[in-house]
Write a protein that holds these residues in place. Structure first.
Motif, PDB file in Angstrom:
ATOM      1  N   LEU A 111      -1.641   2.867  -4.034  1.00 37.01           N
ATOM      2  CA  LEU A 111      -1.527   1.405  -4.114  1.00 37.01           C
ATOM      3  C   LEU A 111      -2.527   0.950  -3.047  1.00 37.01           C
ATOM      4  CD1 LEU A 111       2.214   1.032  -4.784  1.00 37.01           C
ATOM      5  CD2 LEU A 111       0.578   1.246  -6.510  1.00 37.01           C
TER       6      LEU A 111
ATOM      7  N   THR B 255       0.778  -1.182   0.116  1.00 38.89           N
ATOM      8  CA  THR B 255       0.011  -0.006  -0.218  1.00 38.89           C
ATOM      9  C   THR B 255       0.925   1.223  -0.147  1.00 38.89           C
ATOM     10  OG1 THR B 255      -0.126   0.030   2.533  1.00 38.89           O
ATOM     11  CG2 THR B 255      -2.039  -1.262   1.398  1.00 38.89           C
TER      12      THR B 255
ATOM     13  N   GLY C 257      -5.599   1.118  -7.449  1.00 38.01           N
ATOM     14  CA  GLY C 257      -4.657   0.803  -6.535  1.00 38.01           C
ATOM     15  C   GLY C 257      -3.832  -0.655  -6.753  1.00 38.01           C
TER      16      GLY C 257
ATOM     17  N   LEU D   6       4.294   2.739  -8.560  1.00 41.75           N
ATOM     18  CA  LEU D   6       4.885   1.266  -8.356  1.00 41.75           C
ATOM     19  C   LEU D   6       6.200   1.081  -9.141  1.00 41.75           C
ATOM     20  CD1 LEU D   6       4.327  -1.811  -8.156  1.00 41.75           C
ATOM     21  CD2 LEU D   6       3.170  -1.718 -10.410  1.00 41.75           C
TER      22      LEU D   6
ATOM     23  N   LEU E 107      -1.526  -4.001  -3.298  1.00 38.64           N
ATOM     24  CA  LEU E 107      -1.286  -4.728  -4.291  1.00 38.64           C
ATOM     25  C   LEU E 107      -0.443  -5.751  -4.342  1.00 38.64           C
ATOM     26  CD1 LEU E 107      -0.039  -2.615  -7.515  1.00 38.64           C
ATOM     27  CD2 LEU E 107       1.430  -4.475  -6.540  1.00 38.64           C
TER      28      LEU E 107
END
Ligand SMILES: Nc1ncnc2c1ncn2[C@@H]1O[C@H](COP(=O)(O)OP(=O)(O)O)[C@@H](O)[C@H]1O
Ligand SMILES: [Mg+2]
Lengths: 426, 223
Positions: free
Chosen positions: B21, B8, B216, B47, B24
């Motif tokens: 995020l 996150t 996310g 990311l 994920l």
């Protein structure tokens, strides 16, 4: 290390005019603080160790009244005699043993026409016809006047008679002035003989106190070797009484004008001698005096600025300090914000934030350090007084400037997150 | 090779908290060539930055082979980047005060190599990417395609196992784009793992797998 240097050089190119301006500011800051340092340090001239004279430096005092009109104008000033007497007194007081007076002024004596006297005539060695050298009825004979310090320092050796004593240098009304005669006078006079003379057109009765050993020499700025064998050595007289009439006043003025054109023998730095002379000038209100051998443009500059006044210097350097710190922090924070893109490239190439900060810090060190170094070298070259203390003060000023001006940048670095740095570089 | 778990990340801008995020999960196999697509602002760059060890997740784990990158401190991550990651961004990020040679050599400056070793490596890389003649040029005299080749050369100079590219062809013409894609394909054939963020279906078509990023999270797109 090489990396840091590279980055600093590249960064310096980026806002070079602003950086150059800051470097100039910092230079002036270091300069004013050097001057301030000088006004606060009163290093007393260490009294001379008993070094042989030739090992010491000597500086010639020379009044600026070179042109005759300037000289006459000064003599006409009503208090000029008090001024130069005071100046002389301050010279003796301030410089003490360092102040040596040795002057070459003939004494006029009635000698008659016997050629045995010719070699004593003033100008005899210069080759002019004897007839031209002779005046009537008084003839000018070679003589030097020397002050007490000079007499001691040159330690003139006698073959017989007595050396001068301290009171011989003070003129006493109605008493004969003791003199020492060069070796070649020995056949013509005896200790105790009195001679009627005129010195600077004033009547003096001299009394022979002794004879100087052959081949004794002294020196001053004009004569690197002045052999005394044909000279009369007379004490440089001090007149505590004020002049009785106009002629006497004129005599004293000229006599004292000569007296103040003495020499300073010392192992001290030119700056110290110059500073002491400046103090004598200021205390006596007589400024037309130069120090040959200790004058330079840089020293002139130093003294002209110091004369300005201490408060102004204080205000200037504190203002400069603040301005420098402000400009450096602004420059650095601006560069920091200009450079997110480059910084993110460095970061993705494997740099850490600490490394990036070190580039900025190195740039500050450079901008402050280089002018600091230049001024320190200048100080060493030109002034070189209490250099250790001075370096210490400079190091403190340097560290303080660097630390304070790096603070805003440090704060920026500590609060930036890499993510927003990357974001802003997109 | 890479395992992301429950990752996150959120940003705070003023009052607002943006969850970029949200837990994920993603596995990346060694030798993969992977495309990540998704709308602007969906978190693709975030990311990629985390994968590069530039940014850190708020929670969750990032495992690279046997090491947990999510546990590392700043210095360790810098070392991790030096040893494993080649990073390529959209706008051919080059340092404009350095010439081509120095730009490519930059990552090597942070390792302890001799001058000679650096020179050899950079010259080899210039040859690989067919840009030897650009060696001494200032970067602002280069074309877009040339700049991107230089940026790729810099990303590859440390011989990283993982190459991350954030919209590498975003502002290139079709011809140049296909040349760059050829380079990527060649790298992949040499055994490198590539993660490419892109808007461009053509780029995605060159990859083995495509993920779509939304809310996310990433979901595989059936090919
Ligand atoms: N440092 C940051 N501070 C605040 N918000 C950010 C920051 N970085 C990214 N964001 C926000 O996070 C979201 C995702 O951004 P990003 O990962 O750049 O998306 P993408 O690359 O997919 O366009 C966006 O809404 C962006 O505005
Ligand atoms: Mg993006």
């Amino acid at each position: 290390m090489k990396m840091i240097l590279n980055e600093v050089l590249e960064s310096l190119k980026r806002r070079k005019w602003f950086s150059a301006l800051i470097a100039i500011q910092v230079t002036v800051l270091f300069l004013t603080s050097a001057l301030l340092f000088l006004t606060y340090t009163h290093i007393e001239g260490k009294s001379d160790r008993l070094q042989p004279l030739k090992e010491l430096n000597f500086y010639q005092l020379s009044d600026d009244l070179a042109s005759d009109s300037k000289f006459q104008a000064f003599l006409k000033r009503p208090n000029s005699l008090q001024i130069i007497k005071k100046f002389y007194k301050n010279l003796e007081h301030r410089f003490g043993k360092r102040f040596v007076y040795l002057f070459n002024q003939h004494i006029d004596v009635k000698i008659g026409d016997d050629p045995k006297w010719d070699k004593f005539l003033y100008g005899y060695e210069h080759g002019a016809p004897i007839e031209q050298l002779k005046k009537h009825p008084y003839n000018p004979l070679k003589a030097v006047q020397i002050n007490e310090q000079g007499f001691t320092r040159f330690s003139i050796p006698l073959s017989n008679g007595h050396p001068f004593s301290a009171q011989d240098f003070h003129y006493r009304q109605g008493e004969a002035v003791p003199v020492l005669l060069g070796a070649e006078y020995q056949p013509f006079y005896q200790v105790g003989d009195e001679i009627k003379t005129k010195y600077l057109r004033k009547d003096f009765k001299l009394v022979v106190r002794g004879f100087i050993q052959p081949d004794t020499f002294v020196f001053n700025a004009n004569n690197p070797e002045l052999y005394l064998d044909r000279y009369i050595v007379m004490p440089a007289l001090q007149f505590s009484n004020s002049p009785k009439n106009e002629a006497d006043e004129r005599f004293q003025k000229i006599h004292y004008m000569q007296l103040i054109n003495g020499m300073i023998f010392t192992n001290e730095k030119p700056y110290v001698v110059r500073r002491d002379l400046e103090q004598v000038k200021k205390a006596s209100g007589f400024t037309d005096m130069q120090l040959i051998g200790a004058n330079s443009d840089s020293l002139d500059f130093v003294f002209s600025v110091i004369r300005v006044n201490v408060e102004l210097l204080q205000i200037m350097s504190s203002a400069l300090f603040v301005v420098c710190i402000l400009s450096i922090s602004i420059l650095m924070v601006t560069k920091f914000q200009d450079n997110f893109r480059n910084m993110s490239i460095h970061l993705s190439s494997g740099a850490t934030l600490n490394q990036l900060f070190s580039y900025f810090l190195a740039e500050i060190l450079f901008i402050v350090g280089l002018p600091g170094l230049v001024i320190t070298l200048w100080y060493k070259q030109v002034i070189d007084v209490s250099f250790g203390m001075y370096t210490l003060m400079n190091l403190m000023l340097f560290s303080l400037t660097v630390l304070i001006s790096a603070l805003p940048l440090y704060w920026q670095f500590s609060k930036i997150e890499i993510s927003s740095l990357l974001k802003r570089s997109e | 090779m890479i395992t992301l778990k429950d990752l996150t990340k959120s940003y705070r801008s003023g009052e607002r908290k943006i969850d970029v995020l949200k837990e994920l999960d993603l596995e990346i196999e060694q030798g993969d060539m992977l495309a990540i697509m998704g709308r602007s602002g969906s978190g693709k760059s975030t990311l990629l930055n985390i994968l590069a060890g530039l940014d850190t997740p708020d929670s969750g784990t990032y495992r690279y082979h046997q090491t947990y990158v999510s546990e590392m401190n700043g210095n360790e991550r810098a070392k991790f980047r030096r040893q494993n990651i080649g990073f390529i961004v959209q706008n051919y990020a080059l340092v404009d005060s350095k010439n081509v040679f120095e730009n490519i050599a930059l990552p090597l400056r942070y390792s302890k190599l001799s001058k000679k070793e650096i020179k050899n490596k950079v010259e080899h890389m210039l040859m690989e990417l067919n840009i030897t003649k650009l060696k001494h040029k200032a970067v602002d005299t280069l074309s877009g395609g040339e700049m991107q080749r230089v940026a790729i050369a810099r990303a590859l100079i440390q011989d990283p196992a993982l190459i991350l590219a954030d919209e590498p062809t975003g502002s290139l013409d079709v011809q140049t784009e296909s040349e760059i894609l050829d380079i990527f394909t060649k790298l992949n054939q040499q055994g490198k793992t590539l993660v490419i963020v892109t808007h461009d279906q053509v780029v995605a078509d060159h990859c083995h797998n495509t993920y779509y990023m939304q809310d996310g999270m990433v979901t595989p797109v059936a090919s």
